[in-house]
Write a protein that holds these residues in place. Structure first.
Motif, PDB file in Angstrom:
ATOM      1  N   UNK A 105      21.535   3.974  16.021  1.00  0.00           N
ATOM      2  CA  UNK A 105      21.704   5.204  15.246  1.00  0.00           C
ATOM      3  C   UNK A 105      22.869   5.017  14.291  1.00  0.00           C
ATOM      4  N   UNK A 106      22.933   5.856  13.285  1.00  0.00           N
ATOM      5  CA  UNK A 106      24.083   5.837  12.379  1.00  0.00           C
ATOM      6  C   UNK A 106      25.359   6.188  13.142  1.00  0.00           C
ATOM      7  N   UNK A 107      25.231   7.141  14.067  1.00  0.00           N
ATOM      8  CA  UNK A 107      26.385   7.622  14.812  1.00  0.00           C
ATOM      9  C   UNK A 107      26.949   6.576  15.761  1.00  0.00           C
ATOM     10  N   UNK A 108      26.145   5.558  16.124  1.00  0.00           N
ATOM     11  CA  UNK A 108      26.639   4.514  17.015  1.00  0.00           C
ATOM     12  C   UNK A 108      27.895   3.867  16.451  1.00  0.00           C
ATOM     13  N   UNK A 109      27.890   3.582  15.169  1.00  0.00           N
ATOM     14  CA  UNK A 109      29.038   2.931  14.528  1.00  0.00           C
ATOM     15  C   UNK A 109      29.972   3.936  13.863  1.00  0.00           C
ATOM     16  N   UNK A 110      29.405   4.949  13.226  1.00  0.00           N
ATOM     17  CA  UNK A 110      30.207   5.960  12.524  1.00  0.00           C
ATOM     18  C   UNK A 110      30.407   7.168  13.448  1.00  0.00           C
ATOM     19  N   UNK A 111      31.146   6.966  14.539  1.00  0.00           N
ATOM     20  CA  UNK A 111      31.361   8.040  15.509  1.00  0.00           C
ATOM     21  C   UNK A 111      32.108   9.196  14.841  1.00  0.00           C
ATOM     22  N   UNK A 112      31.575  10.403  15.006  1.00  0.00           N
ATOM     23  CA  UNK A 112      32.168  11.604  14.392  1.00  0.00           C
ATOM     24  C   UNK A 112      32.315  11.420  12.879  1.00  0.00           C
ATOM     25  N   UNK A 113      31.424  10.626  12.276  1.00  0.00           N
ATOM     26  CA  UNK A 113      31.429  10.344  10.840  1.00  0.00           C
ATOM     27  C   UNK A 113      32.676   9.588  10.404  1.00  0.00           C
ATOM     28  N   UNK A 114      33.326   8.929  11.369  1.00  0.00           N
ATOM     29  CA  UNK A 114      34.591   8.276  11.077  1.00  0.00           C
ATOM     30  C   UNK A 114      34.545   6.765  11.145  1.00  0.00           C
ATOM     31  N   UNK A 115      35.707   6.171  11.384  1.00  0.00           N
ATOM     32  CA  UNK A 115      35.912   4.726  11.341  1.00  0.00           C
ATOM     33  C   UNK A 115      35.570   4.067  12.664  1.00  0.00           C
TER      34      UNK A 115
END
Length: 463
Positions: A105-115
């Motif tokens: 998922x996108x969220x796997x790497x960009x947790x909370x839309x962050x770094x």
């Protein structure tokens, strides 16, 4: 682990060959900055103009802009659902990742839309750190592993290989006599499914960057950014930022790159579609074929439906930049003066820039923004070089990363790892790793009094 004596992150033997100091046994003189006049500027806290959010908590990077029309809220939340979707779950509406992939998922790497961050130990597998590859001794993808080493394979116990990260400690010292330590990463690849990478294969470790403010960066007029370029350093300041001209796959021509660690993507749509195919193995109408060698030819029907791609792009376009904190604090204002005096603003441009009119997005149009970046390529020295060309970017060049929101990374993501590979454990280490065009600014930083160094870090923390 053996420790070596370093000054400014360089071996002392190397510095003997430079004119930085005639005698490396003597400390350089402390840099006295004196009185610095840095007053608050009207609206400087609103780094995204009217599209700035006040949120400063755990969700600071995942908010819609306050000036967004109410009728867009349903679209924004639908885009958030696509961003959060686990593409490894077989359903009647979602294709599966892979067959090779780095994340589900996108969220796997960009947790909370962050770094993202590198592994906390050698035993922890990389999650939001990926390894982009090049061909042995040249450009282009690796003949066996493609553009990226994928850690997972659908329906199999392992992917193309594993990466182990360890660090070498480098000692240095400020002009005031206080020591510092930097970490230089070392990488070891194991369980490689297709044999060794090759001794001369360039690889580039990259952590996931934060996602907010991307729509505003895309809305900056190309002429505004090109006006900041000085590829031949005609003004003689030692800074020679230049644009990365990269292919727009939808238009079939080269355009100014502005997204990615090396500004290798010209548009937000292409950036999102590229992440889908290279990180998750999901094709779209922009990239109808998977990038790994031997992948099947493009099919008539992309795996990601056009409406899901549109929703995902809209979500990323509208994520708002968070407002600065403590911008009127005397220490922060002193730090702003130090930031300018050291020359940091030559690349991390701190003056306001105006976005263009964006059809269909009044919330992004004609906004006065301060991303603290010129979005141009700069030579950052051998210490940060990855040796992997990307578009017109060399193996020593990186795009100036925007600094807005950098002071909230610990709050949102629970860590303070910075730079393209996350080697810096805090903002000070990130400054100390600067080389190449930024080496003079870094050298001046090491000669500051402690209170001025702390003021600069307070300023960065306010962004």
């Amino acid at each position: 682990m053996r420790r070596r004596r370093y000054w400014l992150g360089l071996p002392l033997s190397a510095l003997v060959l430079t004119a930085v100091w005639a005698d490396t046994r003597r400390r350089p003189e402390i840099l006295e900055l004196g009185a610095l006049v840095a007053e608050p500027e009207p609206g400087e806290e609103l780094v995204g103009g009217g599209a700035t959010v006040v949120e400063a908590g755990r969700n600071a990077f995942g908010r819609a802009p306050p000036n967004m029309p109410r009728e867009k809220w349903p679209e924004f939340h639908l885009g958030k659902r696509v961003f959060d979707r686990d593409w490894s779950e077989p359903t009647h509406v979602a294709p599966q990742v892979g067959p090779l992939f780095s994340a589900v998922s996108c969220m796997t790497c960009h947790v909370k839309d962050g770094r993202g961050r590198p592994p906390a130990s050698a035993a922890e597998p990389p999650v939001s750190l990926v390894f982009q590859l090049g061909a042995p001794g040249g450009t282009g993808p690796h003949p066996e592993y493609g553009k990226q080493l994928d850690a997972h394979r659908l329906g199999a116990p392992r992917g193309e290989g594993r990466a182990e990260v360890t660090y070498e400690e480098l000692d240095g010292e400020f002009a005031t006599g206080e020591p510092f330590t930097l970490l230089r990463p070392r990488y070891r690849f194991t369980d490689l499914s297709g044999g060794p990478l090759g001794a001369d294969v360039p690889f580039s470790p990259r952590v996931a960057p934060a996602n907010f403010g991307l729509g505003l960066l895309e809305a900056l007029p190309e002429e505004t950014l090109l006006a900041l370029a000085d590829p031949d350093d005609r003004d003689g300041d030692g800074i020679s930022g230049r644009p990365n001209q990269v292919e727009d796959v939808t238009e079939g021509r080269k355009r100014l790159g502005r997204f990615g660690w090396k500004a290798n993507q010209p548009s937000l749509t292409q950036q999102v579609a590229h992440a889908l195919v290279i990180d998750m193995g999901l094709t779209s109408e922009v990239y109808p074929r998977a990038p790994e060698p031997g992948a099947a030819e493009a099919t008539a029907k992309p795996e990601v439906e056009p409406y899901d791609l549109e929703r995902l792009v809209l979500y990323n376009r509208l994520l708002a930049a968070p407002r600065r904190r403590n911008w009127t604090d005397p220490t922060v204002l002193r730090g702003k003066g130090v930031f300018r005096a050291l020359g940091c603003a030559a690349c991390h441009v701190d003056r306001a820039m105006e976005t263009a009119d964006v059809p269909g997005f009044p919330e992004l149009s004609r906004q006065s923004i301060r991303p603290y970046s010129d979005l141009l390529l700069h030579d950052m020295g051998e210490g940060l070089a990855d040796g992997r060309p990307d578009g017109e970017a060399t193996g020593r060049e990186w795009r100036t990363p925007p600094l807005w929101g950098i002071g909230l990374v610990e709050t949102v993501n629970g860590h303070t790892r910075f730079l393209h590979d996350g080697r810096a454990r805090n903002l000070e280490e990130a400054v100390l790793w600067h080389g190449g065009e930024a080496a003079p600014a870094r050298e001046r930083y090491t000669r500051l009094r402690r209170e001025d160094r702390e003021a600069l870090l307070a300023f960065l923390g306010s962004l």
